[in-house]
Design a protein around this motif. Structure first.
Motif, PDB file in Angstrom:
ATOM      1  N   PHE A 178     -27.477 -20.095  17.672  1.00  0.00           N
ATOM      2  CA  PHE A 178     -28.704 -20.464  16.964  1.00  0.00           C
ATOM      3  C   PHE A 178     -29.087 -21.901  17.315  1.00  0.00           C
ATOM      4  N   LEU A 179     -30.338 -22.098  17.680  1.00  0.00           N
ATOM      5  CA  LEU A 179     -30.837 -23.449  17.942  1.00  0.00           C
ATOM      6  C   LEU A 179     -31.985 -23.741  16.985  1.00  0.00           C
ATOM      7  N   PRO A 180     -31.729 -24.512  15.909  1.00  0.00           N
ATOM      8  CA  PRO A 180     -32.811 -24.780  14.970  1.00  0.00           C
ATOM      9  C   PRO A 180     -33.822 -25.770  15.538  1.00  0.00           C
ATOM     10  N   GLY A 181     -34.970 -25.861  14.882  1.00  0.00           N
ATOM     11  CA  GLY A 181     -36.004 -26.818  15.285  1.00  0.00           C
ATOM     12  C   GLY A 181     -37.351 -26.147  15.338  1.00  0.00           C
ATOM     13  N   CYS A 182     -38.403 -26.921  15.144  1.00  0.00           N
ATOM     14  CA  CYS A 182     -39.749 -26.360  15.213  1.00  0.00           C
ATOM     15  C   CYS A 182     -40.629 -27.258  16.074  1.00  0.00           C
ATOM     16  N   PRO A 183     -40.467 -27.198  17.389  1.00  0.00           N
ATOM     17  CA  PRO A 183     -39.428 -26.467  18.114  1.00  0.00           C
ATOM     18  C   PRO A 183     -38.190 -27.340  18.322  1.00  0.00           C
ATOM     19  N   PRO A 184     -37.075 -26.744  18.801  1.00  0.00           N
ATOM     20  CA  PRO A 184     -35.964 -27.584  19.255  1.00  0.00           C
ATOM     21  C   PRO A 184     -36.472 -28.436  20.422  1.00  0.00           C
ATOM     22  N   SER A 185     -36.030 -29.663  20.510  1.00  0.00           N
ATOM     23  CA  SER A 185     -36.532 -30.535  21.580  1.00  0.00           C
ATOM     24  C   SER A 185     -36.009 -30.058  22.932  1.00  0.00           C
ATOM     25  N   ALA A 186     -36.671 -30.509  23.996  1.00  0.00           N
ATOM     26  CA  ALA A 186     -36.212 -30.175  25.347  1.00  0.00           C
ATOM     27  C   ALA A 186     -34.772 -30.647  25.545  1.00  0.00           C
ATOM     28  N   ASP A 187     -34.442 -31.807  24.961  1.00  0.00           N
ATOM     29  CA  ASP A 187     -33.072 -32.335  25.077  1.00  0.00           C
ATOM     30  C   ASP A 187     -32.054 -31.396  24.435  1.00  0.00           C
ATOM     31  N   THR A 188     -32.450 -30.827  23.288  1.00  0.00           N
ATOM     32  CA  THR A 188     -31.565 -29.881  22.598  1.00  0.00           C
ATOM     33  C   THR A 188     -31.333 -28.658  23.478  1.00  0.00           C
ATOM     34  N   ILE A 189     -32.415 -28.130  24.034  1.00  0.00           N
ATOM     35  CA  ILE A 189     -32.312 -26.938  24.881  1.00  0.00           C
ATOM     36  C   ILE A 189     -31.491 -27.253  26.136  1.00  0.00           C
ATOM     37  N   TRP A 190     -31.706 -28.450  26.678  1.00  0.00           N
ATOM     38  CA  TRP A 190     -30.979 -28.894  27.882  1.00  0.00           C
ATOM     39  C   TRP A 190     -29.482 -28.969  27.620  1.00  0.00           C
ATOM     40  N   THR A 191     -29.136 -29.626  26.528  1.00  0.00           N
ATOM     41  CA  THR A 191     -27.721 -29.742  26.162  1.00  0.00           C
ATOM     42  C   THR A 191     -27.120 -28.358  25.980  1.00  0.00           C
ATOM     43  N   PHE A 192     -27.836 -27.510  25.265  1.00  0.00           N
ATOM     44  CA  PHE A 192     -27.329 -26.169  24.974  1.00  0.00           C
ATOM     45  C   PHE A 192     -27.095 -25.380  26.270  1.00  0.00           C
ATOM     46  N   ILE A 193     -28.120 -25.318  27.125  1.00  0.00           N
ATOM     47  CA  ILE A 193     -28.001 -24.501  28.344  1.00  0.00           C
ATOM     48  C   ILE A 193     -26.896 -25.041  29.244  1.00  0.00           C
ATOM     49  N   ASN A 194     -26.835 -26.362  29.382  1.00  0.00           N
ATOM     50  CA  ASN A 194     -25.806 -26.971  30.221  1.00  0.00           C
ATOM     51  C   ASN A 194     -24.402 -26.643  29.760  1.00  0.00           C
ATOM     52  N   GLU A 195     -24.199 -26.786  28.444  1.00  0.00           N
ATOM     53  CA  GLU A 195     -22.852 -26.558  27.924  1.00  0.00           C
ATOM     54  C   GLU A 195     -22.503 -25.075  27.961  1.00  0.00           C
ATOM     55  N   LEU A 196     -23.527 -24.248  27.770  1.00  0.00           N
ATOM     56  CA  LEU A 196     -23.300 -22.803  27.857  1.00  0.00           C
ATOM     57  C   LEU A 196     -22.933 -22.414  29.294  1.00  0.00           C
ATOM     58  N   LEU A 197     -23.694 -22.944  30.265  1.00  0.00           N
ATOM     59  CA  LEU A 197     -23.455 -22.602  31.667  1.00  0.00           C
ATOM     60  C   LEU A 197     -22.099 -23.106  32.144  1.00  0.00           C
ATOM     61  N   SER A 198     -21.678 -24.251  31.591  1.00  0.00           N
ATOM     62  CA  SER A 198     -20.402 -24.807  32.049  1.00  0.00           C
ATOM     63  C   SER A 198     -19.226 -24.297  31.232  1.00  0.00           C
ATOM     64  N   GLY A 199     -19.514 -23.414  30.280  1.00  0.00           N
ATOM     65  CA  GLY A 199     -18.433 -22.825  29.498  1.00  0.00           C
ATOM     66  C   GLY A 199     -17.847 -23.759  28.454  1.00  0.00           C
ATOM     67  N   GLN A 200     -18.595 -24.815  28.135  1.00  0.00           N
ATOM     68  CA  GLN A 200     -18.108 -25.774  27.137  1.00  0.00           C
ATOM     69  C   GLN A 200     -18.508 -25.306  25.730  1.00  0.00           C
ATOM     70  N   PRO A 201     -17.740 -25.730  24.710  1.00  0.00           N
ATOM     71  CA  PRO A 201     -18.216 -25.497  23.342  1.00  0.00           C
ATOM     72  C   PRO A 201     -19.538 -26.261  23.161  1.00  0.00           C
ATOM     73  N   ILE A 202     -20.475 -25.674  22.425  1.00  0.00           N
ATOM     74  CA  ILE A 202     -21.776 -26.323  22.258  1.00  0.00           C
ATOM     75  C   ILE A 202     -21.637 -27.463  21.247  1.00  0.00           C
ATOM     76  N   ALA A 203     -21.889 -28.669  21.693  1.00  0.00           N
ATOM     77  CA  ALA A 203     -21.824 -29.824  20.792  1.00  0.00           C
ATOM     78  C   ALA A 203     -23.154 -30.571  20.865  1.00  0.00           C
ATOM     79  N   LEU A 204     -23.970 -30.382  19.819  1.00  0.00           N
ATOM     80  CA  LEU A 204     -25.267 -31.059  19.782  1.00  0.00           C
ATOM     81  C   LEU A 204     -25.136 -32.337  18.963  1.00  0.00           C
ATOM     82  N   SER A 205     -25.826 -33.390  19.393  1.00  0.00           N
ATOM     83  CA  SER A 205     -25.757 -34.650  18.655  1.00  0.00           C
ATOM     84  C   SER A 205     -26.624 -34.560  17.399  1.00  0.00           C
TER      85      SER A 205
END
Lengths: 180, 246
Positions: A146-173
């Motif tokens: 789940f990615l909250p936000g209206c909308p989630p910022s590009a930075d949020t989406i970037w962090t999420f996709i990167n960590e997902l692609l690299s197999g890392q646990p998702i850690a959003l600031s």
């Protein structure tokens, strides 16, 4: 060895495409992303048939029969399903109609609306039937992230996709998580 | 005996005075325990359960547990964080908390505590209750969709303002905030935006009219820093983005 690109599909259900605009806000980072992933069905590709995908990103809640159909198709064909934005998470602005009966909502727009000629509720068979209430995605299918936000910022989406692609646990600031 | 009284909170010694609660002592020592119905200006209510801690192995609300020497209190554990997140999720699905459409968003204690406990989704099915909005008062509006029944407005109006304007009626899932007039309308009361009751709501249920977006989204109280750093919106003066009158 050339690694196969991950396949990602996106769609907007009962949303405003704001989350997709946020995705486009990745700007130059999109080039980097296209090196690592390939877009399947998405408003950005105009591919009509959803193929087998690794990740599905879904914006918007579920407000009509077609939304339910598309969402279930995404669940069946995507290994990981991600709810993006307030509407996907809790219904958001479209769910504010849940305060009223569906009939009241339709009559307010199509019967009592200002300046209407031949006022009537649309009933073309091509128009998907509305559900009585708007629902968030997790009330219909299992959602993995789940990615909250209206909308989630590009930075949020970037962090999420990167960590997902690299197999890392998702850690959003802290500033990457907001509900508005 | 001149030895200072103290208990242990997450391994840290917290001094206290006789009569203080675990919450009050932690607050005085600068240690944040998440809370919603607690406000240091009022007698504790113990209803929201967000301030749940483990005291000597038992779950207790820290706002109603008297501090005592030798207590071992746990607060920031994964177990408690999960329970608190569950409580927040239940509060969110029980009302209609549409943050993008709420002018309190960004300076809302409910939202800030949800951020603090790491709530990423509502988890449960939404109730989507049908509740009214009362805009009958010239200077304030009540959106009952956002009320979490903390009774802070009830306590403030009764104990500080001496007006007894609010009450909670009904039990269980039927419990709801009411305005103490025959019409049930805020406009029929002597409510003023200078009342203490206008400054204590931890959500966007009681709002002052005509100032909703004076501070833009992105520059609000909890937009950059979390609530454990910033403090409660009801405790901060308006000049610092809070609700307390300067």
């Amino acid at each position: 060895m050339i690694e196969a690109k991950l396949k990602i599909a996106t769609c907007s259900l009962a949303g405003c495409f704001g989350c997709h605009m946020s995705l486009l806000d990745l700007d130059e980072r999109l080039f980097d992303l296209t090196e690592r992933m390939e877009l399947d069905r998405s408003p950005l590709t105009d591919i009509k048939e959803l193929g087998e995908c690794d990740v599905g990103l879904i914006e918007g809640g579920v407000c009509n029969a077609e939304n339910v159909h598309v969402l279930m198709e995404f669940r069946a064909r995507c290994k990981i399903l991600v709810a993006i934005g307030a509407c996907a998470l809790n219904g958001g602005i479209p769910a504010m109609r849940n305060q009223f009966d569906l009939k009241e909502c339709l009559e307010e727009s199509y019967v009592r609306g200002i300046g209407l000629v031949n006022a009537q509720i649309p009933n073309d068979p091509e128009i998907p039937l509305l559900l009585n209430k708007v629902h968030p995605l997790h009330e219909v299918v299992k959602i993995d992230y789940f990615l909250p936000g209206c909308p989630p910022s590009a930075d949020t989406i970037w962090t999420f996709i990167n960590e997902l692609l690299s197999g890392q646990p998702i850690a959003l600031s802290y500033t990457q998580i907001h509900y508005d | 005996m001149s030895e200072e009284l103290g208990f242990t909170l997450d391994g840290r010694r917290i001094p206290f005075q006789d009569g203080q609660t675990v919450m009050a002592a932690a607050l005085a020592a600068g240690v944040y325990i998440p809370h919603l119905c607690f406000n240091p200006d009022f007698a504790p209510h113990g209803s929201c359960r967000v301030c749940l801690v483990k005291v000597n192995g038992r779950f207790q609300a820290s706002c109603t547990t008297p501090a005592a020497s030798g207590l071992t209190v746990q607060s920031e554990t994964e177990e408690l964080r999960n329970i608190r997140r569950g409580i927040l999720q239940m509060l969110f699905v029980e009302g209609n908390h549409v943050c993008p459409a709420c002018e309190k968003s960004g300076a809302c204690q409910l939202q800030a505590v949800a951020y603090y406990v790491g709530m990423l989704n509502p988890h449960f099915s939404h109730f989507y209750p049908r509740r009214p909005v009362d805009a009958s008062h010239a200077e304030a509006v009540i959106d009952f969709n956002r009320c979490i029944l903390c009774e802070l407005c009830v306590r403030a109006s009764r104990d500080v303002d001496g007006k007894n304007i609010f009450a909670v009626q009904g039990r269980g899932i039927q419990a709801h905030l009411v305005v103490n007039t025959p019409s049930g309308k805020l406009g029929a009361t002597h409510f003023s935006i200078h009342d203490k009751a206008a400054q204590v709501c931890p959500t966007g249920a009681i709002l002052t009219k005509h100032q909703g977006y004076n501070v833009p989204i992105g520059q609000r109280l909890y937009d950059r820093k979390p609530i454990n750093v910033v403090g409660d919106v009801a405790q901060l003066p308006e000049s610092k983005g809070g609700r307390r009158h300067d």
